[in-house]
Write a protein that holds these residues in place. Structure first.
Motif, short mmCIF file in Angstrom:
data_model
loop_
_atom_site.label_atom_id
_atom_site.label_comp_id
_atom_site.label_asym_id
_atom_site.label_seq_id
_atom_site.Cartn_x
_atom_site.Cartn_y
_atom_site.Cartn_z
N ASP A 213 12.31 31.70 98.98
CA ASP A 213 11.76 32.42 100.13
C ASP A 213 10.27 32.67 99.89
O ASP A 213 9.88 33.27 98.89
CB ASP A 213 12.47 33.76 100.32
N LEU A 214 9.45 32.22 100.82
CA LEU A 214 8.02 32.46 100.72
C LEU A 214 7.72 33.95 100.91
O LEU A 214 8.44 34.65 101.63
CB LEU A 214 7.27 31.66 101.78
N PRO A 215 6.65 34.46 100.27
CA PRO A 215 6.30 35.88 100.46
C PRO A 215 6.03 36.19 101.92
O PRO A 215 5.52 35.35 102.67
CB PRO A 215 5.01 36.02 99.62
N SER A 216 6.37 37.40 102.31
CA SER A 216 6.18 37.81 103.70
C SER A 216 4.74 37.63 104.19
O SER A 216 4.52 37.14 105.31
CB SER A 216 6.61 39.27 103.87
N PRO A 217 3.71 38.00 103.38
CA PRO A 217 2.34 37.78 103.86
C PRO A 217 2.03 36.31 104.10
O PRO A 217 1.26 35.98 104.99
CB PRO A 217 1.47 38.35 102.72
N ARG A 218 2.65 35.43 103.31
CA ARG A 218 2.44 33.99 103.48
C ARG A 218 3.00 33.52 104.83
O ARG A 218 2.39 32.71 105.54
CB ARG A 218 3.11 33.25 102.32
N ILE A 219 4.16 34.04 105.18
CA ILE A 219 4.79 33.71 106.46
C ILE A 219 3.94 34.25 107.61
O ILE A 219 3.70 33.56 108.61
CB ILE A 219 6.21 34.26 106.52
N GLN A 220 3.46 35.48 107.48
CA GLN A 220 2.61 36.08 108.51
C GLN A 220 1.33 35.27 108.71
O GLN A 220 0.88 35.05 109.85
CB GLN A 220 2.25 37.51 108.14
N LEU A 221 0.74 34.84 107.59
CA LEU A 221 -0.50 34.07 107.67
C LEU A 221 -0.30 32.78 108.46
O LEU A 221 -1.08 32.47 109.37
CB LEU A 221 -1.00 33.75 106.26
N GLU A 222 0.74 32.04 108.12
CA GLU A 222 0.99 30.78 108.81
C GLU A 222 1.28 31.02 110.29
O GLU A 222 0.81 30.27 111.16
CB GLU A 222 2.15 30.04 108.16
N ASN A 223 2.03 32.08 110.60
CA ASN A 223 2.42 32.35 111.98
C ASN A 223 1.22 32.74 112.85
O ASN A 223 1.21 32.46 114.05
CB ASN A 223 3.48 33.45 112.04
N MET A 224 0.22 33.39 112.26
CA MET A 224 -0.89 33.88 113.08
C MET A 224 -1.98 32.81 113.28
O MET A 224 -2.82 32.95 114.17
CB MET A 224 -1.51 35.14 112.46
N LEU A 225 -1.96 31.76 112.50
CA LEU A 225 -2.93 30.70 112.68
C LEU A 225 -2.59 29.88 113.93
O LEU A 225 -1.42 29.68 114.25
CB LEU A 225 -2.96 29.78 111.46
N GLN A 226 -3.61 29.38 114.58
CA GLN A 226 -3.41 28.61 115.80
C GLN A 226 -3.37 27.12 115.48
O GLN A 226 -4.15 26.63 114.66
CB GLN A 226 -4.55 28.88 116.79
N PRO A 227 -2.44 26.38 116.11
CA PRO A 227 -2.44 24.93 115.91
C PRO A 227 -3.70 24.31 116.45
O PRO A 227 -4.30 24.82 117.41
CB PRO A 227 -1.20 24.46 116.67
N ARG A 228 -4.13 23.22 115.83
CA ARG A 228 -5.33 22.54 116.28
C ARG A 228 -5.07 21.82 117.60
O ARG A 228 -4.04 21.16 117.76
CB ARG A 228 -5.78 21.52 115.22
N GLU A 229 -6.00 21.98 118.52
CA GLU A 229 -5.87 21.28 119.79
C GLU A 229 -6.27 19.82 119.62
O GLU A 229 -7.26 19.50 118.96
CB GLU A 229 -6.78 21.93 120.86
N ILE A 230 -5.45 18.93 120.15
CA ILE A 230 -5.72 17.50 120.08
C ILE A 230 -6.50 17.08 121.31
O ILE A 230 -6.09 17.32 122.45
CB ILE A 230 -4.41 16.70 119.99
N ALA A 231 -7.65 16.48 121.06
CA ALA A 231 -8.50 16.06 122.19
C ALA A 231 -7.80 14.99 123.01
O ALA A 231 -7.17 14.08 122.47
CB ALA A 231 -9.83 15.54 121.66
N SER A 232 -7.92 15.11 124.32
CA SER A 232 -7.30 14.12 125.20
C SER A 232 -8.19 12.89 125.36
O SER A 232 -9.37 12.94 125.12
CB SER A 232 -7.03 14.77 126.56
#
Length: 232
Positions: A213-232
């Motif tokens: 199980d990953l540490p809770s702060p690690r999970i929070q960090l990944e969840n709050m980051l935004q996925p990169r937008e792919i240029a059309s």
């Protein structure tokens, strides 16, 4: 009498009494060291504080007592930057959970020092990704991104195999595109990749090889980051 004199990062603190705590400190020369620390009401110690460390015990297998001279609080460096605070909490939790006690991890400490430089330059998440990648490597599960696992080619590497952690070229992996991870430029120390994607990939390999199980702060960090937008 057993004695350790070193420098290190406070990575874990558990209250023992009103005036004492059991702490874990990741030291430069001696790795993770545990012991008892007297607390000061005037100067409460935060996790992720760097300091000078002295540890004493009558026998080597005893818990021992620490004196800890704080030099720098990384939490204060990250004040106001929630993502950086999560990086510090996650880094501390992983070091406490994964490192054997009193075993030197010189390259991991070097990776920690590099992360601190990134943190101070406003690149905390980028530095944290680099740290996780190095931690996997030093604990025996490095991502091999030097050549294609199938063709041995060293150019046009665009995938990572979830099974082996090795790079795969575009031509060799195209037919298995949906089953392979993208090879982020962040894994080669270049900016511009998707941090959320890179953390997801590193998290997969951490859970596969090292921690359930990953540490809770690690999970929070990944969840709050935004996925990169792919240029059309």
């Amino acid at each position: 009498m057993q004695k350790i004199v070193d420098e290190g990062l406070l990575i874990h603190k558990r209250p023992f009494s009103e005036s004492k705590a059991v702490v874990s400190i990741f030291t430069k020369e001696h790795g993770r060291v545990c012991g008892m620390l007297r607390l000061s009401k005037k100067e409460p110690l935060d996790i992720a504080t760097v300091g000078k460390v002295t540890w004493n015990a009558r026998l080597s297998d005893q818990l021992g007592m620490f004196t800890f001279e704080p030099l720098e609080s990384l939490f204060q460096q990250a004040y106001g930057a929630y993502q950086d605070l999560l990086c510090l909490q996650s880094l501390s939790a992983l070091l406490h959970s994964l490192l054997s006690e009193r075993h030197p991890y010189l390259e991991v400490y070097k990776a920690l020092e590099e992360f601190i430089v990134y943190l101070k330059n406003g690149l905390g998440v980028f530095g944290y990704i680099r740290f996780e990648q190095q931690l996997l490597s030093e604990l025996g599960f490095a991502l091999d991104l030097t050549e294609c696992a199938v063709t041995k080619a060293t150019d046009n590497l665009v995938y990572i195999s979830p099974k082996s952690g090795r790079a795969v070229s575009k031509s060799a992996g195209l037919a298995y595109h949906d089953k392979l991870f993208p090879l982020s430029p962040l894994f080669s120390g270049r900016e511009g990749g998707c941090e959320k994607e890179a953390l997801s990939i590193l998290g997969y390999f951490l859970k596969k090889h090292l921690i359930q199980d990953l540490p809770s702060p690690r999970i929070q960090l990944e969840n709050m980051l935004q996925p990169r937008e792919i240029a059309s």
